[in-house]
Design a protein around this motif. Structure first.
Motif, short mmCIF file in Angstrom:
data_model
loop_
_atom_site.label_atom_id
_atom_site.label_comp_id
_atom_site.label_asym_id
_atom_site.label_seq_id
_atom_site.Cartn_x
_atom_site.Cartn_y
_atom_site.Cartn_z
N LYS A 247 0.91 -1.24 -0.03
CA LYS A 247 -0.07 -0.08 -0.03
C LYS A 247 0.77 1.12 0.03
O LYS A 247 1.64 1.35 0.93
CB LYS A 247 -0.81 0.01 1.27
CG LYS A 247 -2.00 0.97 1.11
CD LYS A 247 -2.88 0.92 2.40
CE LYS A 247 -4.22 2.12 2.27
NZ LYS A 247 -4.76 1.87 3.22
N CYS A 248 0.76 2.10 -0.96
CA CYS A 248 1.25 3.33 -0.99
C CYS A 248 0.44 4.55 -0.51
O CYS A 248 -0.60 4.42 -0.58
CB CYS A 248 1.73 3.70 -2.36
SG CYS A 248 2.92 5.05 -2.56
N SER A 249 1.16 5.20 0.30
CA SER A 249 0.53 6.26 0.85
C SER A 249 0.32 7.71 0.03
O SER A 249 -0.07 8.64 0.69
CB SER A 249 0.89 6.65 2.31
OG SER A 249 2.43 6.89 2.37
N CYS A 250 0.82 7.65 -1.04
CA CYS A 250 0.78 8.83 -1.77
C CYS A 250 -0.53 8.93 -2.35
O CYS A 250 -1.56 8.13 -2.46
CB CYS A 250 1.91 8.86 -3.16
SG CYS A 250 1.35 7.65 -4.32
N SER A 251 -0.82 10.61 -2.64
CA SER A 251 -2.25 10.84 -3.11
C SER A 251 -1.87 12.30 -3.60
O SER A 251 -1.01 12.90 -3.50
CB SER A 251 -3.15 10.87 -2.03
OG SER A 251 -3.04 11.89 -1.14
N HIS B 291 6.40 12.78 -9.08
CA HIS B 291 6.39 11.26 -9.23
C HIS B 291 6.45 10.81 -8.21
O HIS B 291 7.56 11.08 -7.10
CB HIS B 291 7.71 11.11 -10.22
CG HIS B 291 7.97 9.85 -10.66
ND1 HIS B 291 7.11 8.69 -11.55
CD2 HIS B 291 8.86 8.74 -10.05
CE1 HIS B 291 7.62 7.59 -11.47
NE2 HIS B 291 8.83 7.41 -10.51
N CYS B 292 6.05 9.40 -7.95
CA CYS B 292 6.02 8.66 -6.32
C CYS B 292 6.78 7.70 -6.71
O CYS B 292 6.96 6.81 -7.61
CB CYS B 292 4.74 8.07 -5.95
SG CYS B 292 4.98 7.12 -4.67
N GLU B 293 8.05 7.92 -6.10
CA GLU B 293 9.35 6.76 -6.04
C GLU B 293 9.02 5.63 -5.75
O GLU B 293 9.66 4.50 -6.15
CB GLU B 293 10.44 7.14 -4.99
CG GLU B 293 11.48 8.16 -5.50
CD GLU B 293 12.74 8.20 -4.64
OE1 GLU B 293 13.65 7.48 -4.61
OE2 GLU B 293 12.51 9.16 -3.45
N TYR B 294 7.84 5.31 -4.92
CA TYR B 294 7.48 4.17 -4.17
C TYR B 294 6.69 3.35 -5.38
O TYR B 294 6.98 2.16 -5.56
CB TYR B 294 6.77 4.33 -3.07
CG TYR B 294 7.57 4.58 -1.89
CD1 TYR B 294 8.26 3.66 -1.01
CD2 TYR B 294 8.07 6.03 -1.70
CE1 TYR B 294 9.06 4.15 -0.03
CE2 TYR B 294 8.81 6.34 -0.78
CZ TYR B 294 9.29 5.56 0.09
OH TYR B 294 10.19 5.95 1.17
N CYS B 295 5.44 3.97 -5.89
CA CYS B 295 4.65 2.95 -6.67
C CYS B 295 4.59 3.41 -8.15
O CYS B 295 3.92 3.14 -8.79
CB CYS B 295 3.05 3.20 -6.19
SG CYS B 295 2.46 4.87 -6.17
N ALA B 296 5.51 4.48 -8.32
CA ALA B 296 5.72 5.17 -9.73
C ALA B 296 4.60 5.73 -10.23
O ALA B 296 4.30 5.81 -11.42
CB ALA B 296 6.19 3.93 -10.63
#
Ligand SMILES: [Zn+2]
Length: 283
Positions: free
Chosen positions: A226-230, A259-264
């Motif tokens: 689960k990525c916490s980006c939004s 760009h989210c490094e975690y979930c791209a």
């Protein structure tokens, strides 16, 4: 096999254990990143290690497990919470083909940061001196908690992403026979084959290793990527930049891309999307 973490204890020894499987979460974490097999392997092992460590948290909070060094793998990090929701990323520079764990990281350290929802954040650091992540983590437990710990980690992205691991740890306050018992249980754990760890059901695996011991398995906990980006989080981080600077960036590029490094995931903001941040300078 579904992603899960399951704890167990030995009835006759003061030793606890955990088994983690996270093939799907591993697949999600490396998807959209062009990691070499060597880097994917470390990311997968770190994912499993973090899941195993998170299970030792006795409170609600977050944990981050980071590898940092001066080798081609500058940084690998997995973030997790007490609900076994995990995400992770790696920063790589240069050739990684055929390099060992130690060569990939170079001179570096393992850092574990625990942030309780209520309470002080604390950090543990151990220098990376061993040939594998599992041995480095065993060092960490020996140094920081003085608890004999055996950790087995496996990850592979050769045909299909697979990641699994096993932890054995002494309970605090043990009696005299304990050292022998821990040696015995650890030696048996060392006989587990990579493929068995990936594919066997936990009760089968424990039976195969410990059919002469009485082992009790607890209910499993699901592990999820689960990525916490939004979009909202991106906007709130942009809110910390001066509106004049945002206007300059917009003038230069027409839009702001994050760009989210975690979930791209890519986030794209045009002037209209950012109005709320710019109102101060518009009148
Ligand atoms: Zn993300």
């Amino acid at each position: 096999m579904s992603d899960q973490l399951q704890r167990f204890i030995f009835d006759d020894y003061q030793i606890r254990g955990e088994i983690a499987h996270a093939h799907n979460s591993f697949s999600e974490i490396i998807k959209n990143h062009n990691y070499s097999p060597e880097i994917a392997n470390i990311v997968g092992e770190l994912l499993i290690a973090t899941s195993l460590l998170t299970a030792t948290l006795k409170f609600a909070g977050k944990i981050a497990v980071q590898l940092q060094g001066d080798g081609p793998l500058n940084l690998a990090v997995i973030n997790a919470n007490q609900d076994q929701e995990l995400r992770g990323t790696a920063r790589v520079e240069g050739e990684t083909k055929g390099l060992s764990f130690k060569q990939l990281i170079g001179k570096g350290h393992l850092m574990i940061t625990v942030t309780p929802d209520n309470g002080e954040r604390y950090q543990g650091i151990v220098e990376l001196q061993k040939e594998s992540l599992s041995e480095c983590l065993e060092d960490y437990f020996a140094q920081s908690e003085q608890l004999p710990t055996r950790i087995i980690l496996h990850a592979s992205n050769i045909d299909t992403p697979q990641a699994a691991g096993l932890l054995l740890q002494t309970l605090p306050a043990v009696d005299e026979d304990h050292d022998d018992q821990f040696q015995h249980v650890s030696a048996l754990a060392s006989t587990v084959k990579e493929d068995e760890l990936y594919t066997l059901e936990n009760n089968e695996l424990l039976h195969r290793l410990y059919h002469q011991e009485t082992v009790r398995l607890f209910d499993p906990t699901p592990i999820t990527f689960k990525c916490s980006c939004s979009k909202e989080r991106c906007l709130s981080s942009l809110a910390s930049i001066a509106p004049e600077e945002i206007l300059d960036m917009l003038k230069e590029n027409g839009a702001i891309d994050m760009h989210c490094e975690y979930c791209a995931t890519d986030y794209h903001f045009e002037v209209d999307d950012l109005k709320i941040l710019l109102t101060d300078t518009q009148h």
